[in-house]
Design a protein around this motif. Sequence first.
Motif, PDB file in Angstrom:
ATOM      1  N   GLY A   1       0.800  -1.216   0.000  1.00  0.00           N
ATOM      2  CA  GLY A   1       0.000   0.000   0.000  1.00  0.00           C
ATOM      3  C   GLY A   1       0.831   1.263   0.000  1.00  0.00           C
ATOM      4  N   LEU A   2       2.149   1.098   0.016  1.00  0.00           N
ATOM      5  CA  LEU A   2       3.056   2.251   0.022  1.00  0.00           C
ATOM      6  C   LEU A   2       3.846   2.360  -1.278  1.00  0.00           C
ATOM      7  CD1 LEU A   2       4.425   1.779   3.653  1.00  0.00           C
ATOM      8  CD2 LEU A   2       2.648   3.370   2.890  1.00  0.00           C
ATOM      9  N   GLY A   3       3.445   1.583  -2.279  1.00  0.00           N
ATOM     10  CA  GLY A   3       4.125   1.620  -3.569  1.00  0.00           C
ATOM     11  C   GLY A   3       5.088   0.471  -3.801  1.00  0.00           C
ATOM     12  N   ASN A   4       5.288  -0.377  -2.807  1.00  0.00           N
ATOM     13  CA  ASN A   4       6.189  -1.516  -2.964  1.00  0.00           C
ATOM     14  C   ASN A   4       5.383  -2.755  -3.339  1.00  0.00           C
ATOM     15  OD1 ASN A   4       8.649  -0.131  -2.027  1.00  0.00           O
ATOM     16  ND2 ASN A   4       7.509  -0.011  -0.119  1.00  0.00           N
ATOM     17  N   ALA A   5       5.973  -3.588  -4.197  1.00  0.00           N
ATOM     18  CA  ALA A   5       5.280  -4.788  -4.651  1.00  0.00           C
ATOM     19  C   ALA A   5       6.264  -5.928  -4.822  1.00  0.00           C
ATOM     20  CB  ALA A   5       4.574  -4.510  -5.972  1.00  0.00           C
ATOM     21  N   LEU A   6       5.795  -7.134  -4.524  1.00  0.00           N
ATOM     22  CA  LEU A   6       6.560  -8.352  -4.748  1.00  0.00           C
ATOM     23  C   LEU A   6       6.022  -8.986  -6.023  1.00  0.00           C
ATOM     24  CD1 LEU A   6       8.599 -10.519  -3.889  1.00  0.00           C
ATOM     25  CD2 LEU A   6       6.784 -11.523  -2.471  1.00  0.00           C
ATOM     26  N   LEU A   7       6.914  -9.164  -7.005  1.00  0.00           N
ATOM     27  CA  LEU A   7       6.523  -9.735  -8.283  1.00  0.00           C
ATOM     28  C   LEU A   7       6.989 -11.178  -8.338  1.00  0.00           C
ATOM     29  CD1 LEU A   7       7.355  -6.770 -10.687  1.00  0.00           C
ATOM     30  CD2 LEU A   7       5.259  -7.235  -9.397  1.00  0.00           C
ATOM     31  N   MET A   8       6.044 -12.097  -8.221  1.00  0.00           N
ATOM     32  CA  MET A   8       6.288 -13.540  -8.265  1.00  0.00           C
ATOM     33  C   MET A   8       4.923 -14.207  -8.202  1.00  0.00           C
ATOM     34  SD  MET A   8       7.175 -14.692  -4.385  1.00  0.00           S
ATOM     35  CE  MET A   8       6.053 -16.086  -4.420  1.00  0.00           C
ATOM     36  N   ASP A   9       4.920 -15.528  -8.185  1.00  0.00           N
ATOM     37  CA  ASP A   9       3.705 -16.258  -7.854  1.00  0.00           C
ATOM     38  C   ASP A   9       4.128 -17.488  -7.074  1.00  0.00           C
ATOM     39  OD1 ASP A   9       0.969 -16.577  -7.708  1.00  0.00           O
ATOM     40  OD2 ASP A   9       0.763 -17.519  -9.669  1.00  0.00           O
ATOM     41  N   ASP A  10       3.233 -18.004  -6.278  1.00  0.00           N
ATOM     42  CA  ASP A  10       3.460 -19.198  -5.480  1.00  0.00           C
ATOM     43  C   ASP A  10       2.606 -20.308  -6.065  1.00  0.00           C
ATOM     44  OD1 ASP A  10       3.153 -21.161  -3.272  1.00  0.00           O
ATOM     45  OD2 ASP A  10       4.333 -19.703  -2.172  1.00  0.00           O
ATOM     46  N   PRO A  56       8.543 -20.390  -2.897  1.00  0.00           N
ATOM     47  CA  PRO A  56       9.714 -19.972  -2.128  1.00  0.00           C
ATOM     48  C   PRO A  56       9.773 -20.653  -0.759  1.00  0.00           C
ATOM     49  CG  PRO A  56       8.097 -18.201  -2.218  1.00  0.00           C
ATOM     50  CD  PRO A  56       7.616 -19.281  -3.127  1.00  0.00           C
ATOM     51  N   HIS A  57       8.647 -21.180  -0.305  1.00  0.00           N
ATOM     52  CA  HIS A  57       8.600 -21.840   1.002  1.00  0.00           C
ATOM     53  C   HIS A  57       9.377 -23.152   1.012  1.00  0.00           C
ATOM     54  CE1 HIS A  57       5.668 -18.840   2.059  1.00  0.00           C
ATOM     55  NE2 HIS A  57       4.918 -19.208   1.044  1.00  0.00           N
ATOM     56  N   MET A  58       9.571 -23.738  -0.165  1.00  0.00           N
ATOM     57  CA  MET A  58      10.287 -25.005  -0.255  1.00  0.00           C
ATOM     58  C   MET A  58      11.663 -24.858  -0.894  1.00  0.00           C
ATOM     59  SD  MET A  58       8.533 -27.336   1.185  1.00  0.00           S
ATOM     60  CE  MET A  58       9.394 -28.780   0.630  1.00  0.00           C
ATOM     61  N   ALA A  59      12.030 -23.663  -1.313  1.00  0.00           N
ATOM     62  CA  ALA A  59      13.268 -23.458  -2.062  1.00  0.00           C
ATOM     63  C   ALA A  59      14.508 -23.925  -1.301  1.00  0.00           C
ATOM     64  CB  ALA A  59      13.405 -21.992  -2.449  1.00  0.00           C
ATOM     65  N   SER A  60      14.503 -23.821   0.023  1.00  0.00           N
ATOM     66  CA  SER A  60      15.679 -24.237   0.786  1.00  0.00           C
ATOM     67  C   SER A  60      15.800 -25.761   0.859  1.00  0.00           C
ATOM     68  CB  SER A  60      15.646 -23.655   2.195  1.00  0.00           C
ATOM     69  OG  SER A  60      14.539 -24.166   2.909  1.00  0.00           O
ATOM     70  N   ARG A  61      14.696 -26.459   0.664  1.00  0.00           N
ATOM     71  CA  ARG A  61      14.709 -27.926   0.739  1.00  0.00           C
ATOM     72  C   ARG A  61      14.775 -28.590  -0.630  1.00  0.00           C
ATOM     73  NH1 ARG A  61      11.468 -30.119   5.716  1.00  0.00           N
ATOM     74  NH2 ARG A  61      11.789 -28.400   7.128  1.00  0.00           N
ATOM     75  N   PRO A  98      10.785 -15.262 -10.077  1.00  0.00           N
ATOM     76  CA  PRO A  98      11.849 -15.933  -9.320  1.00  0.00           C
ATOM     77  C   PRO A  98      11.525 -17.358  -8.888  1.00  0.00           C
ATOM     78  CG  PRO A  98      10.849 -14.180  -8.011  1.00  0.00           C
ATOM     79  CD  PRO A  98      10.278 -14.071  -9.397  1.00  0.00           C
ATOM     80  N   THR A  99      10.272 -17.771  -8.965  1.00  0.00           N
ATOM     81  CA  THR A  99       9.922 -19.142  -8.597  1.00  0.00           C
ATOM     82  C   THR A  99       9.764 -20.051  -9.824  1.00  0.00           C
ATOM     83  OG1 THR A  99       7.542 -18.661  -8.511  1.00  0.00           O
ATOM     84  CG2 THR A  99       8.799 -18.402  -6.455  1.00  0.00           C
ATOM     85  N   PHE A 100      10.057 -19.539 -11.018  1.00  0.00           N
ATOM     86  CA  PHE A 100       9.949 -20.311 -12.262  1.00  0.00           C
ATOM     87  C   PHE A 100      11.263 -21.040 -12.516  1.00  0.00           C
ATOM     88  CE2 PHE A 100      10.457 -20.816 -16.835  1.00  0.00           C
ATOM     89  CZ  PHE A 100       9.262 -21.408 -17.195  1.00  0.00           C
ATOM     90  N   HIS A 101      11.152 -22.287 -12.977  1.00  0.00           N
ATOM     91  CA  HIS A 101      12.348 -23.095 -13.249  1.00  0.00           C
ATOM     92  C   HIS A 101      12.160 -23.932 -14.497  1.00  0.00           C
ATOM     93  CE1 HIS A 101      13.579 -22.030  -9.211  1.00  0.00           C
ATOM     94  NE2 HIS A 101      12.399 -22.444  -8.787  1.00  0.00           N
ATOM     95  N   LYS A 102      13.283 -24.237 -15.162  1.00  0.00           N
ATOM     96  CA  LYS A 102      13.323 -25.152 -16.302  1.00  0.00           C
ATOM     97  C   LYS A 102      14.347 -26.222 -15.976  1.00  0.00           C
ATOM     98  CE  LYS A 102      12.395 -21.771 -19.925  1.00  0.00           C
ATOM     99  NZ  LYS A 102      12.888 -21.185 -21.178  1.00  0.00           N
ATOM    100  N   GLY A 103      14.100 -27.417 -16.467  1.00  0.00           N
ATOM    101  CA  GLY A 103      15.063 -28.472 -16.240  1.00  0.00           C
ATOM    102  C   GLY A 103      14.695 -29.719 -17.013  1.00  0.00           C
ATOM    103  N   THR A 104      15.395 -30.779 -16.690  1.00  0.00           N
ATOM    104  CA  THR A 104      15.138 -32.078 -17.302  1.00  0.00           C
ATOM    105  C   THR A 104      14.907 -33.077 -16.192  1.00  0.00           C
ATOM    106  OG1 THR A 104      16.544 -31.526 -19.173  1.00  0.00           O
ATOM    107  CG2 THR A 104      16.058 -33.849 -18.846  1.00  0.00           C
ATOM    108  N   ASN A 105      13.858 -33.854 -16.349  1.00  0.00           N
ATOM    109  CA  ASN A 105      13.496 -34.871 -15.386  1.00  0.00           C
ATOM    110  C   ASN A 105      13.584 -36.216 -16.087  1.00  0.00           C
ATOM    111  OD1 ASN A 105      11.363 -36.764 -14.279  1.00  0.00           O
ATOM    112  ND2 ASN A 105      11.334 -35.182 -12.701  1.00  0.00           N
TER     113      ASN A 105
END
Length: 142
Positions: free
Chosen positions: A42-51, A104-109, A85-92
């Motif tokens: 509400g002060l002009g700051n925003a977090l750009l991502m999705d969970d 981001p809640h699981m990024a450390s694990r 920042p939560t988007f990823h590409k890879g090979t499985n």
Amino acid sequence: WEDKALAKKAEKLAADIERGLKEHAIVKGPDGNLIYAYEVDGLGNALLMDDANVPSLLSIPYLGYKYDDDIYTNTRKFILSDKNPTFHKGTNALTGDVEGYGSPHMASRIKDNIWPMAMAMQGLTSDNEEEKIRIVEQLVKA
């Protein structure tokens, strides 16, 4: 359930939230296009991502929110890009090349985590038949 005073308070709260979203949560994304922000203060700051959870920005149409088509399209492009920042590409080993986003809640694990729930929501909210088929095939293989 027939509490008219409570209903009036709920309607006012809904209108206040909607006004707040329009005034603060529509921001310029990395490409200069208007997108919905994940969080604002509400002060002009925003977090750009999705969970990857639901509710999420990607799930807006699925949840029935009355959204602006252009802003949602821009938001979707952002979410499903390297700019999120939560988007990823890879090979499985099971699915081959895979892309999507996690939390981001699981990024450390789980490094570079891609959540099946987000892939499912991507398919459910897509207008592109090829995208839907690719996602379903990857989810089945996994």
